[in-house]
Write an enzyme that holds these catalytic residues in place. Structure first.
Site, short mmCIF file in Angstrom:
data_model
loop_
_atom_site.label_atom_id
_atom_site.label_comp_id
_atom_site.label_asym_id
_atom_site.label_seq_id
_atom_site.Cartn_x
_atom_site.Cartn_y
_atom_site.Cartn_z
N ASP A 60 0.87 -1.17 0.00
CA ASP A 60 0.00 0.00 0.00
C ASP A 60 0.91 1.22 0.00
O ASP A 60 2.09 1.15 0.34
CB ASP A 60 -0.97 0.00 1.20
CG ASP A 60 -2.16 0.93 0.93
OD1 ASP A 60 -2.08 1.78 0.02
OD2 ASP A 60 -3.18 0.81 1.65
C1 BGC Z 1 -5.01 3.32 -0.01
C2 BGC Z 1 -5.09 2.31 -1.12
C3 BGC Z 1 -4.92 3.00 -2.45
C4 BGC Z 1 -3.59 3.73 -2.44
C5 BGC Z 1 -3.29 4.46 -3.73
C6 BGC Z 1 -3.76 4.19 -0.11
O1 BGC Z 1 -3.82 5.24 0.78
O2 BGC Z 1 -5.04 2.66 1.24
O3 BGC Z 1 -6.30 1.63 -1.07
O4 BGC Z 1 -5.02 2.09 -3.49
O5 BGC Z 1 -3.59 4.69 -1.41
O6 BGC Z 1 -4.12 5.53 -3.89
#
Ligand code: BGC
Length: 747
Positions: free
Chosen positions: A267
């Protein structure tokens, strides 16, 4: 960016063309007809150490570098999971202001789960995959299948409910639909990311049985049945290790036990330790230290854990290259399956087919929770009818906000617009604001363009709504939550189960002057309804996206007969939710690592309410009404005995006894009547959505094999079926059982 990509593709196409004349010279990795693993090994053997390291971390906010020298293109990712997010600046979250990146917003995943329809899930995946492809994306950051543990979790709307079987069945066709486009899914957030407050520093303490029976099955289905090409490691910790580089979750379970051959993507900003990132299962690092998740120095991408720091450790002999090669193989696989897939088409963006898909999915996902005196559907064609619509959510755009799933849409039909459009001539639709929630409408530079400012006081707004209501034939209150902080929103949780912004008072005041009050709840979460006995009808209308207003009007008018059922329990009070009653939940932000113990164990959602004698949920898991009625025959089982490896089939006749065509979701639960370990009263193990004309009967059959009967035995670390009696429970919801059949598993 897209231009760069085109250059790579042209280069590799040219190599291929050259190969047509002198096929012996086509490198294996560029030969689309060669077996995938041969291509991977060939590409790997041609790469320098530096190229390998450059391939396993981001080069921008949403992309990673391929191997330009070899004509292996970049990988472009995008959120996900309800539409394709607006293009951002190279190194920022903010939208770059493109004018050709608007998308269709599909219903939120809670709504998809509420359809209980694999057909809708496939249609969803296919459609969003086409949008991703058209926008040049290789990896769609979604779907999410974290289990609904608490109604306070700000991200529940992005997930598929409380039941591992339902989420596991629903996620697979979505994945198939997306990946058939040559676009990878990235199933998230693996694992145990069940609330947002302290998501970076929560260390989840959960026993093995609960992990395997509740929190992992949907991910396992995504990997083993859906063949997901990538998985996103979550922010939280498990066994004191961050989940994005966690040897238990990633090496032992995901890769070894489940045989996952794709790439684990961190993530964004979930990578914290170079050594763990090297050894503990992470393949592709994203989002570390660019603009705020952590701070970082000048050239942030080179400073990523899996960039220069890793290279240094290899060069000075601290670590070898075995892990590196494994990571590169996985990223190459991802690349060959997506960016370098020559069979993929071009996709399409904002096509009418996609709007139509969004409308169908939404229509099958809306849940009719209550309909006293059959107040619904409303005859929208009856001249002289006066309809009063009340509430901010009748007009507020819900596609902007909520965190990374925020979208820039080409169009969004609000509920009020949908109702006005549907109302026939001579039908008057009035609107009163009723309450003020959040008048802002901006996320990462995308604005809703709405001016929702309001200067009147709460009392004045209530007064206006009440006086108009007294004179209306129907009052439709459209409220609930929104995508602002502390509502349904990433990186924050709700503060309580109740409705915000004084909506309860307005609803009760309206109930005093009308006996045709319909409450439409827009949310991805359960909310308390202290006034439930005062309203005639309740619709759970989720976040439906672009077609929101059309879908809601379709259901209110009866053009669509509601057929969704709840994918999670609506507790009457927060204390009735086991995560809050027995387990731990952290509501305050803290800096240090915090253990949160899931003391409620496997008793999540209906697995808990089923055991309660005194408390009943407001609405049970699997509940959902229709404008028609269904009667069930007696379940018939083909054999009273089965071997451990065998199966039995249970069948039941379901008849539409009403006057309208409708769809019923027949649910199969299994009860283990005697077991060595305590088990839930019953667990969902099958469901079928059947469409029936008035008077029509369908026979629904379920085959029950050992996978429906087993539990996870932590002592032997294996799934166990014990001999003895089981019950096949046929139900219309978890609290509406229509019949049972007993059978026995024999040695
Ligand atoms: C989120 C993810 C997301 C990623 C990219 C993160 O803060 O938890 O679900 O895909 O950002 O935007």
């Amino acid at each position: 960016m897209t231009m760069l990509k085109t250059v790579y593709i042209t280069l590799s196409a040219a190599l291929l063309l050259a190969g047509v004349q002198a096929s012996a010279q086509v490198p294996v990795y560029l030969d689309a007809s060669a077996p995938l693993e041969d291509r991977v090994e060939d590409a790997l053997s041609r790469m320098t150490l530096e190229e390998k390291v450059k391939m396993i971390h981001a080069q921008s906010k949403f992309s990673s570098r391929g191997v330009p020298r070899l004509g292996i293109p970049e990988l472009w990712t995008s959120d996900g999971p309800h539409g394709i997010r607006a293009e951002a600046y190279w190194d920022e979250w903010n939208q770059a202001g493109w004018t050709n990146d608007s998308c269709v917003a599909f219903p939120a995943l809670t709504c998809l789960a509420a359809t209980w329809s694999e057909e809708m899930s496939y249609l969803y995946g296919k459609s969003i995959g086409e949008e991703a492809l058209f926008r040049g994306k290789d990896v769609l950051l979604g779907p999410g299948v974290n289990i609904y543990r608490t109604p306070l979790n700000g991200r529940n709307f992005e997930y598929m409910g409380e039941d591992p079987y339902l989420a596991g069945e629903m996620v697979v066709p979505y994945i198939r639909g997306v990946q058939e486009n040559g676009v990878a899914v990235c199933v998230k957030h693996f694992a145990l990311n069940n609330h947002e407050v302290n998501r970076h520093n929560t260390n989840v303490v959960v026993d093995d049985r609960t992990l395997y029976e509740i929190y992992l099955p949907a991910f396992k289905a995504a990997v083993q049945k859906g063949h997901a090409w990538s998985v996103m490691g979550s922010y939280n910790l498990y066994r004191n290790r961050h989940a994005s580089h966690n040897r238990y979750l990633l090496n032992d379970i995901l890769k070894k036990e489940w045989g996952f051959d794709g790439a684990v993507i961190s993530d964004w900003g979930a990578t914290h330790d170079t050594m763990e990132a090297i050894t503990d299962g992470l393949d592709l690092e994203f989002g570390t230290g660019t603009d705020g998740l952590h701070s970082s120095g000048g050239n942030s991408y080179d400073s990523y854990h899996l960039a220069f720091p890793y290279l240094e450790l290899i060069r000075n002999g601290t670590v070898g290259t075995e892990e590196l090669d494994d990571k590169v193989r996985r990223v190459l696989r991802l690349n060959f399956r997506t960016a370098m897939n020559r069979d993929k088409g071009f996709g399409s963006l904002c096509s009418e087919a996609h709007y139509e898909a969004a409308r169908r999915i939404g229509g099958e996902g809306v849940v009719l929770l209550k309909n006293e005196g059959n107040v619904l559907p409303i005859d929208f064609g009856n001249p002289g009818t006066k309809i009063l619509v009340v509430g901010e959510n009748a007009i507020k755009m819900m596609t902007v906000g909520g965190g990374s799933s925020s979208l820039k849409v080409q169009r969004e039909i609000s509920p009020l617009e949908g109702i006005r459009e549907r109302a026939g001539e001579g039908v008057e639709v009035l609107y009163a604001r009723g309450y003020v929630g959040d008048v802002t409408g901006e996320y990462n530079g995308v604005t809703s363009g709405q001016d929702l400012s309001e200067s009147r006081s709460a009392a004045e707004l209530t007064q206006e709504a009440v006086s108009l209501a007294a004179d209306a034939d129907y009052v439709i209150f459209i409220g609930g939550l929104n995508k602002s902080r502390n509502q349904d929103c990433e990186d924050s949780d709700r503060k309580g189960l109740g409705l915000p912004y004084g909506q309860d008072e307005v609803i009760s005041a309206l109930a005093e002057v009308t006996d045709r009050l319909v409450y439409v709840n827009i949310s991805g979460n359960a909310v308390a309804m202290p006034w439930i006995d005062e309203v005639e009808a309740v619709l759970q209308a989720w976040y439906i996206g672009s077609e929101s207003g059309h879908v809601i009007a379709d259901v209110l008018s009866g053009d669509t007969n509601p057929s969704g059922k709840l994918p999670f329990t609506f507790p009457a009070r927060l204390e009735d939710c086991p995560a809050h009653l027995l387990g731990e939940y952290c509501g305050e932000r803290v800096k240090d690592t915090l253990d949160i113990e899931y003391k409620e164990g496997i008793y999540v959602g209906y697995r808990w309410t089923d055991m309660q004698k005194k408390t009943r949920p407001l609405f049970a898991f699997g509940h959902g009404l229709s404008y028609t009625d269904f009667s069930y025959g007696k379940p018939v089982i083909d054999s009273r005995k089965m071997d451990r490896d065998g199966s039995v089939t249970v069948s039941v006749d379901v008849t539409n006894t009403g006057k309208r065509a409708g769809k019923e979701i027949v649910q199969l639960y299994i009860s283990d009547l005697k077991s060595s370990l305590p088990r839930p009263v019953k667990e969902l193990k099958g469901f079928r959505k059947v469409s029936l004309e008035p008077g029509e009967t369908a026979t629904v059959s379920f085959t029950i094999g050992s996978e429906s009967l087993c539990f996870f035995d932590p002592a032997s670390h294996s799934w166990v079926v014990e001999p003895g009696k089981f019950e096949a429970v046929i139900a219309s919801s978890s609290d509406d059982i229509r019949g049972k059949a007993v059978f026995e598993v024999v040695e």
